[in-house]
Design a protein around this motif. Structure first.
Motif, PDB file in Angstrom:
ATOM      1  N   ASP A   1       0.290 -31.629  86.437  1.00  0.00           N
ATOM      2  CA  ASP A   1      -0.897 -31.893  87.100  1.00  0.00           C
ATOM      3  C   ASP A   1      -1.705 -30.219  87.348  1.00  0.00           C
ATOM      4  OD1 ASP A   1      -1.934 -32.920  89.340  1.00  0.00           O
ATOM      5  OD2 ASP A   1      -0.901 -33.635  90.925  1.00  0.00           O
ATOM      6  N   PHE A   2      -2.645 -30.404  86.776  1.00  0.00           N
ATOM      7  CA  PHE A   2      -3.503 -28.327  87.218  1.00  0.00           C
ATOM      8  C   PHE A   2      -4.540 -29.419  87.779  1.00  0.00           C
ATOM      9  CE2 PHE A   2      -1.495 -28.220  82.805  1.00  0.00           C
ATOM     10  CZ  PHE A   2       0.184 -27.606  83.125  1.00  0.00           C
ATOM     11  N   THR A   3      -4.895 -28.129  88.660  1.00  0.00           N
ATOM     12  CA  THR A   3      -5.983 -28.266  88.474  1.00  0.00           C
ATOM     13  C   THR A   3      -6.672 -27.002  88.258  1.00  0.00           C
ATOM     14  OG1 THR A   3      -5.897 -28.534  90.437  1.00  0.00           O
ATOM     15  CG2 THR A   3      -7.029 -27.495  90.704  1.00  0.00           C
ATOM     16  N   TYR A   4      -8.126 -27.109  87.750  1.00  0.00           N
ATOM     17  CA  TYR A   4      -9.189 -26.123  86.778  1.00  0.00           C
ATOM     18  C   TYR A   4      -9.921 -25.144  87.698  1.00  0.00           C
ATOM     19  CZ  TYR A   4      -7.566 -27.721  82.605  1.00  0.00           C
ATOM     20  OH  TYR A   4      -7.053 -27.982  81.077  1.00  0.00           O
TER      21      TYR A   4
ATOM     22  N   ASP B   1     -14.459 -44.831  86.949  1.00  0.00           N
ATOM     23  CA  ASP B   1     -14.844 -44.689  88.479  1.00  0.00           C
ATOM     24  C   ASP B   1     -15.050 -43.240  88.361  1.00  0.00           C
ATOM     25  OD1 ASP B   1     -14.323 -47.262  89.360  1.00  0.00           O
ATOM     26  OD2 ASP B   1     -12.471 -46.903  89.510  1.00  0.00           O
ATOM     27  N   GLY B   2     -15.864 -42.722  87.355  1.00  0.00           N
ATOM     28  CA  GLY B   2     -16.584 -41.081  87.725  1.00  0.00           C
ATOM     29  C   GLY B   2     -15.357 -39.793  86.865  1.00  0.00           C
ATOM     30  N   LYS B   3     -14.267 -41.198  86.855  1.00  0.00           N
ATOM     31  CA  LYS B   3     -13.452 -40.372  86.007  1.00  0.00           C
ATOM     32  C   LYS B   3     -12.787 -40.104  84.683  1.00  0.00           C
ATOM     33  CE  LYS B   3     -10.564 -40.326  90.433  1.00  0.00           C
ATOM     34  NZ  LYS B   3      -9.397 -40.575  90.819  1.00  0.00           N
ATOM     35  N   MET B   4     -12.869 -39.151  83.481  1.00  0.00           N
ATOM     36  CA  MET B   4     -13.121 -38.849  81.942  1.00  0.00           C
ATOM     37  C   MET B   4     -10.926 -39.558  82.409  1.00  0.00           C
ATOM     38  SD  MET B   4     -13.690 -39.020  79.319  1.00  0.00           S
ATOM     39  CE  MET B   4     -15.068 -38.798  79.513  1.00  0.00           C
ATOM     40  N   VAL B   5     -11.001 -40.694  81.304  1.00  0.00           N
ATOM     41  CA  VAL B   5      -9.293 -40.979  81.008  1.00  0.00           C
ATOM     42  C   VAL B   5      -8.881 -41.286  79.891  1.00  0.00           C
ATOM     43  CG1 VAL B   5      -7.508 -42.669  82.296  1.00  0.00           C
ATOM     44  CG2 VAL B   5      -9.094 -42.503  83.439  1.00  0.00           C
ATOM     45  N   LEU B   6      -8.474 -40.468  79.244  1.00  0.00           N
ATOM     46  CA  LEU B   6      -7.693 -40.117  77.667  1.00  0.00           C
ATOM     47  C   LEU B   6      -6.225 -41.431  77.645  1.00  0.00           C
ATOM     48  CD1 LEU B   6     -10.011 -36.703  76.667  1.00  0.00           C
ATOM     49  CD2 LEU B   6     -10.721 -39.821  76.902  1.00  0.00           C
ATOM     50  N   ASP B   7      -6.289 -41.652  76.736  1.00  0.00           N
ATOM     51  CA  ASP B   7      -4.876 -42.728  76.685  1.00  0.00           C
ATOM     52  C   ASP B   7      -4.090 -41.762  75.426  1.00  0.00           C
ATOM     53  OD1 ASP B   7      -4.292 -43.579  78.983  1.00  0.00           O
ATOM     54  OD2 ASP B   7      -4.762 -45.645  78.456  1.00  0.00           O
ATOM     55  N   SER B   8      -2.930 -41.722  74.876  1.00  0.00           N
ATOM     56  CA  SER B   8      -2.349 -42.192  73.693  1.00  0.00           C
ATOM     57  C   SER B   8      -0.966 -42.445  72.880  1.00  0.00           C
ATOM     58  CB  SER B   8      -2.413 -40.200  73.431  1.00  0.00           C
ATOM     59  OG  SER B   8      -1.449 -39.797  73.778  1.00  0.00           O
ATOM     60  N   ASP B   9      -1.158 -42.704  72.182  1.00  0.00           N
ATOM     61  CA  ASP B   9       0.158 -43.710  71.845  1.00  0.00           C
ATOM     62  C   ASP B   9       1.261 -42.496  71.212  1.00  0.00           C
ATOM     63  OD1 ASP B   9      -0.675 -46.550  72.480  1.00  0.00           O
ATOM     64  OD2 ASP B   9      -1.361 -46.237  69.766  1.00  0.00           O
TER      65      ASP B   9
ATOM     66  N   VAL C   1     -11.675 -28.885  88.269  1.00  0.00           N
ATOM     67  CA  VAL C   1     -11.009 -30.094  87.799  1.00  0.00           C
ATOM     68  C   VAL C   1     -10.041 -30.491  88.071  1.00  0.00           C
ATOM     69  CG1 VAL C   1     -11.811 -31.199  85.551  1.00  0.00           C
ATOM     70  CG2 VAL C   1     -13.648 -29.701  86.468  1.00  0.00           C
ATOM     71  N   ARG C   2      -9.268 -32.073  88.453  1.00  0.00           N
ATOM     72  CA  ARG C   2      -7.780 -31.925  87.940  1.00  0.00           C
ATOM     73  C   ARG C   2      -7.794 -32.781  86.059  1.00  0.00           C
ATOM     74  NH1 ARG C   2      -4.624 -36.745  91.002  1.00  0.00           N
ATOM     75  NH2 ARG C   2      -2.800 -35.930  91.115  1.00  0.00           N
ATOM     76  N   GLN C   3      -6.815 -31.836  86.292  1.00  0.00           N
ATOM     77  CA  GLN C   3      -6.551 -32.978  85.294  1.00  0.00           C
ATOM     78  C   GLN C   3      -4.642 -33.146  84.887  1.00  0.00           C
ATOM     79  OE1 GLN C   3      -5.977 -30.115  82.079  1.00  0.00           O
ATOM     80  NE2 GLN C   3      -5.189 -31.994  80.075  1.00  0.00           N
ATOM     81  N   HIS C   4      -4.779 -34.698  85.456  1.00  0.00           N
ATOM     82  CA  HIS C   4      -3.306 -34.888  85.864  1.00  0.00           C
ATOM     83  C   HIS C   4      -2.964 -36.082  84.671  1.00  0.00           C
ATOM     84  CE1 HIS C   4      -1.586 -38.660  88.529  1.00  0.00           C
ATOM     85  NE2 HIS C   4      -0.374 -37.552  88.182  1.00  0.00           N
ATOM     86  N   GLY C   5      -1.742 -35.745  84.304  1.00  0.00           N
ATOM     87  CA  GLY C   5      -0.618 -35.905  83.196  1.00  0.00           C
ATOM     88  C   GLY C   5       0.110 -36.705  83.007  1.00  0.00           C
ATOM     89  N   GLU C   6      -0.047 -38.060  82.155  1.00  0.00           N
ATOM     90  CA  GLU C   6       1.281 -39.049  82.894  1.00  0.00           C
ATOM     91  C   GLU C   6       1.727 -39.928  81.787  1.00  0.00           C
ATOM     92  OE1 GLU C   6      -0.101 -42.004  86.487  1.00  0.00           O
ATOM     93  OE2 GLU C   6      -2.640 -41.326  85.515  1.00  0.00           O
ATOM     94  N   ARG C   7       2.889 -40.549  82.006  1.00  0.00           N
ATOM     95  CA  ARG C   7       3.426 -41.314  80.414  1.00  0.00           C
ATOM     96  C   ARG C   7       3.970 -42.476  81.465  1.00  0.00           C
ATOM     97  NH1 ARG C   7       7.688 -38.137  80.231  1.00  0.00           N
ATOM     98  NH2 ARG C   7       6.732 -36.390  78.806  1.00  0.00           N
TER      99      ARG C   7
ATOM    100  N   ALA D   1       5.109 -44.855  73.430  1.00  0.00           N
ATOM    101  CA  ALA D   1       5.217 -44.745  74.890  1.00  0.00           C
ATOM    102  C   ALA D   1       3.420 -44.635  75.020  1.00  0.00           C
ATOM    103  CB  ALA D   1       6.090 -43.106  75.718  1.00  0.00           C
ATOM    104  N   ILE D   2       3.307 -44.315  76.179  1.00  0.00           N
ATOM    105  CA  ILE D   2       1.454 -44.092  76.674  1.00  0.00           C
ATOM    106  C   ILE D   2       1.299 -43.187  76.642  1.00  0.00           C
ATOM    107  CG2 ILE D   2      -0.732 -45.178  77.513  1.00  0.00           C
ATOM    108  CD1 ILE D   2       0.659 -47.790  76.435  1.00  0.00           C
ATOM    109  N   GLY D   3       0.821 -41.616  76.528  1.00  0.00           N
ATOM    110  CA  GLY D   3       0.640 -41.029  77.600  1.00  0.00           C
ATOM    111  C   GLY D   3      -0.738 -41.083  77.343  1.00  0.00           C
ATOM    112  N   ARG D   4      -1.410 -39.979  78.806  1.00  0.00           N
ATOM    113  CA  ARG D   4      -2.659 -40.289  79.153  1.00  0.00           C
ATOM    114  C   ARG D   4      -2.959 -39.300  80.564  1.00  0.00           C
ATOM    115  NH1 ARG D   4      -3.604 -45.568  83.375  1.00  0.00           N
ATOM    116  NH2 ARG D   4      -4.340 -46.574  81.490  1.00  0.00           N
ATOM    117  N   MET D   5      -3.948 -38.767  79.960  1.00  0.00           N
ATOM    118  CA  MET D   5      -5.055 -37.776  80.727  1.00  0.00           C
ATOM    119  C   MET D   5      -5.815 -38.446  81.303  1.00  0.00           C
ATOM    120  SD  MET D   5      -4.043 -34.527  78.164  1.00  0.00           S
ATOM    121  CE  MET D   5      -5.735 -35.038  76.993  1.00  0.00           C
ATOM    122  N   THR D   6      -5.879 -37.808  83.011  1.00  0.00           N
ATOM    123  CA  THR D   6      -7.292 -38.242  83.522  1.00  0.00           C
ATOM    124  C   THR D   6      -8.264 -36.896  84.378  1.00  0.00           C
ATOM    125  OG1 THR D   6      -6.142 -40.591  84.065  1.00  0.00           O
ATOM    126  CG2 THR D   6      -8.168 -39.455  85.417  1.00  0.00           C
TER     127      THR D   6
END
Length: 483
Positions: A476-479, A427-435, A457-463, A443-448
């Motif tokens: 939750d960072f804003t560039y 949906d127009g956002k770059m979503v990257l996951d990691s094990d 640019v918003r960089q939102h980290g989740e787990r 766990a799953i790490g995610r950056m959107t």
């Protein structure tokens, strides 16, 4: 008669020994440049890596994809030099090498093993073309096959130690490797001496091209003293018909001197013998000067399949002024741009470009927590992140993988962290996951990454610790673009 035979034998022996010594010196010098490249790669010294090559040098990487098909990447010397950022992380060992030298051209070929952080990464074949310059031997171009599954049992740390040492001895001390060849050559010298005694005074002609003559030709070429350079390289070409580098410079000197028809003849010869974009550009110039525009286009078309010519070189070439406005030339420039920079025109490789720039990263309270310099490098294929805070720093390489059609990020930092993310646009956002691991559990790490309406640019980290059922914000960072 005995005196004559003695003189002939001594002369022939001296000539053969001198020739062997010259070739041995050249071989050692050529191998020293290749080893210097490996040493500077290990030291992560970008300027040192660049110093081993010519300004226009390129490296071609041939990798086997998961589908079994080859993937070819053309990397400029400057871009390649920036790939190594951590001293001691990379080590390349080349062995069973072969060296061919023809005048001012040399080729080194052999198997290699590449180690990353002490672990074997991949194996393959290296092939380097070197040219003799006023500053010594330099790498003009090279090619490497890269296959993690091509390594043999022998290609491990311990098995390669002796081979690595032997390569270095060949380079630095003419040790065991070269000594074996030299002993064989000494037997050849003795055979020549016996032969000299039987042919009653016949002698082998010494080469007519001296180092001083080569240096004078190079000096005239660099100064663009075209008539002097043409005369000097004419002598070299007559003595060394297969010296492609000298014939190319002879053709270029003739072009500079205005002898366009003769230049075309020699450039046709060298392009047929060693087709490459550099020779192709020169030949196309000669064709245009001689009103053979169709042949010029034909040569430029062929040069696309050989790796391409940079658009700046094509557009900046004065000899093409008369055809620059033609649609055919404009189309050719675009094709060359794609050949030289295959990622540039690919929409997939441009999906993450909104992150490129100089940024201040702010938390949800608006406090600056770090800064990031996001660059587009390696032929616009890699998005290179340089992250820094007062207490830490890190880097990441981001690339679209044409094999699995997904984006990959490799993150490393000064705390020893290594993380590999995989993902793509959602949906127009770059979503990257990691094990990853959290409190001893998978766990799953995610950056959107999402582009904001104002260009931030918003960089939102989740787990997630429950296989993606629920998510917890980790940052939750804003560039904000620096002004």
């Amino acid at each position: 008669m005995k005196k004559i035979l003695t003189i002939v034998s001594l002369t022939l022996s001296l000539f053969a020994t001198t020739t062997i010594a010259q070739k041995t010196d050249d071989k050692a010098a050529v191998l020293a440049v290749v080893q210097k490249l490996f040493d500077e790669m290990a030291a992560a010294n970008a300027s040192g890596i660049l110093a081993t090559g010519t300004p226009e040098n390129q490296l071609v990487a041939i990798q086997k994809g998961r589908d079994g098909k080859p993937r070819i990447s053309v990397i400029g010397g400057e871009a390649f030099s920036k790939f190594f950022t951590k001293p001691g992380a990379a080590k390349e060992v080349m062995y069973d090498h072969k060296v061919e030298i023809d005048g001012d051209w040399a080729m080194v070929w052999g198997r290699y093993v590449f180690f990353s952080e002490g672990k074997r990464s991949h194996c393959g074949i290296n092939q380097f073309n070197l040219v003799r310059t006023d500053a010594g031997w330099k790498i003009a171009n090279g090619a490497s096959t890269m296959d993690p599954n091509a390594c043999t049992e022998k290609e491990g740390n311990e098995a390669l130690a002796d081979r690595d040492n032997c390569f270095r001895r060949c380079v630095h001390r003419r040790g065991k490797c070269i000594q074996r060849s030299f002993f064989m050559m000494k037997g050849f010298v003795l055979a020549l001496m016996v032969f000299a005694g039987s042919v009653l005074g016949q002698t082998l002609p010494a080469t007519s091209i001296t180092p001083e003559m080569r240096a004078a030709a190079n000096e005239a070429f660099q100064k663009q003293d075209w008539k002097t350079a043409a005369a000097a390289y004419e002598k070299i070409v007559k003595a060394e018909e297969k010296n492609a580098g000298a014939r190319y410079r002879y053709g270029m000197s003739l072009l500079g001197a205005g002898s366009n028809v003769e230049a075309q003849t020699h450039l046709e010869t060298v392009f047929a013998a060693s087709p490459n974009p550099v020779f192709g550009l020169a030949l196309a110039r000669a064709y245009v000067r001689n009103n053979s525009t169709d042949k010029a286009y034909e040569t430029l078309e062929k040069s696309i399949t050989l790796g391409g010519i940079s658009p700046d070189s094509l557009n900046g070439e004065a000899d093409f002024a008369a055809i620059k406005a033609e649609a055919k030339f404009t189309d050719l420039v675009k094709k060359h741009d794609v050949a030289v920079n295959p990622c540039k025109a690919s929409p997939s490789f441009r999906e993450f470009d909104f992150w490129i720039g100089e940024w201040d990263a702010k938390n949800t309270q608006g406090v600056t927590v770090g800064s990031s310099n996001i660059q587009l490098i390696l032929g616009q294929c890699i998005i290179f992140e340089n992250w820094s805070t007062p207490v830490s720093s890190g880097k990441s390489f981001n690339i679209f993988n044409t094999t699995d059609k997904r984006w990959h990020q490799t993150w490393v930092d000064d705390k020893g962290t290594f993380t590999h993310y995989i993902g793509g646009l959602v949906d127009g956002k770059m979503v990257l996951d990691s094990d990853t691991m959290f409190n001893g559990k998978k766990a799953i790490g995610r950056m959107t990454f999402s582009k904001q309406p104002n260009g931030d640019v918003r960089q939102h980290g989740e787990r997630s610790v429950d296989e993606g059922k629920t998510w917890t914000t980790t940052f939750d960072f804003t560039y904000v673009r620096k002004k």
